[in-house]
Design an enzyme around this catalytic site. Sequence first.
Site, short mmCIF file in Angstrom:
data_model
loop_
_atom_site.label_atom_id
_atom_site.label_comp_id
_atom_site.label_asym_id
_atom_site.label_seq_id
_atom_site.Cartn_x
_atom_site.Cartn_y
_atom_site.Cartn_z
N SER A 8 0.59 -1.60 0.13
CA SER A 8 -0.04 -0.24 -0.13
C SER A 8 0.71 0.80 0.25
O SER A 8 1.72 1.41 0.31
CB SER A 8 -0.72 0.28 1.59
OG SER A 8 -0.99 2.05 1.20
N TYR A 22 -2.63 -0.99 10.85
CA TYR A 22 -2.46 -2.00 9.26
C TYR A 22 -1.48 -1.35 8.25
O TYR A 22 0.34 -1.35 7.84
CB TYR A 22 -3.56 -0.85 8.22
CG TYR A 22 -3.91 -0.58 6.64
CD1 TYR A 22 -4.36 -2.54 6.57
CD2 TYR A 22 -3.28 0.25 6.04
CE1 TYR A 22 -3.97 -2.33 4.80
CE2 TYR A 22 -3.22 -0.25 4.37
CZ TYR A 22 -3.25 -1.90 3.91
OH TYR A 22 -4.23 -1.23 2.85
C1 BGC Z 1 -6.44 1.23 2.78
C2 BGC Z 1 -7.13 2.32 1.97
C3 BGC Z 1 -6.52 3.84 1.75
C4 BGC Z 1 -6.19 4.00 0.65
C5 BGC Z 1 -5.44 4.96 0.64
C6 BGC Z 1 -5.04 1.69 0.96
O1 BGC Z 1 -4.21 0.85 1.46
O2 BGC Z 1 -6.41 -0.06 2.51
O3 BGC Z 1 -8.05 2.26 3.52
O4 BGC Z 1 -7.63 4.36 1.65
O5 BGC Z 1 -4.81 2.98 0.93
O6 BGC Z 1 -5.32 6.06 1.50
#
Ligand code: BGC
Length: 255
Positions: free
Chosen positions: A143, A156
């Site tokens: 991410s 996360y």
């Molecule tokens: C997350 C989302 C978030 C996006 C952008 C992703 O990795 O799971 O919750 O909106 O990143 O910030």
Amino acid sequence: MDLKQQVAIVTGGDSGIGRAISLALAAAGAAVTLNFHQNQAAADEVRGQIEQRGGRALAVQGDVSQVADLQALVDQTVAAFGRLDIMVNNAGMETRTSLLESAEQDFDRTIAVNLKGAFFGTQCAAKQMIVQGGGGRIINISSVHEDWPMPGNTPYCCAKGGVRMLTRTAGVELAPHRITVVGVGPGAVATPINRETLADPEQKQALEEAIPEGRIARPEDIAGLVVWLASAQSAYVTATTYFIDGGLMQGSVGL
Ligand code: BGC
């Protein structure tokens, strides 16, 4: 992109980005094992679509936080398709809790699925690739938040920060075996993980305005990059992350 004769596993292949990756790898010719945790019907739907188009697919239940389930995923793939060339550690979840709000189980589960799952998914896949010889591709769906704080989603961010270093370290360790390890860092993508934001028009608009490209990604946008990373054309790419976020990180004043 030609992935004929290649065999892939996609964890969390029944939904969101993983579903698009499963379909795209299959469209490029790969046999695909799609792992699912709970939604057998969704996994069967993806498998059915692949088979209807003449592809080979298998749906396997498993919890990626359990090493035995990951090993079974690799074993069943090898039993069905003879080998494993491409491992996509995609399964992910988030609690959207801050440091102060997070309960022990929020932290444990988020780390177990996102980080432990990718760690042992990488290990199980790499062991198989080494035994069969000829190298392989491991792709970790991370991410933007492996590098960029998301206040209110702290477990996360910690997990994805770990995935960042897993990718870099395993990429170095596995290079002598011609196994590449690459991270893919999406920004905002229209998937079930974003359900609440997408359902709230104000939040959705604020998010779109923060993205220089002006739109939330489709899962297919991410899948296209993964197919390229799985192909022979990306042989020199390893131990790094490709961000695919419509400019989100660079456009933010917070970075
Ligand atoms: C997350 C989302 C978030 C996006 C952008 C992703 O990795 O799971 O919750 O909106 O990143 O910030």
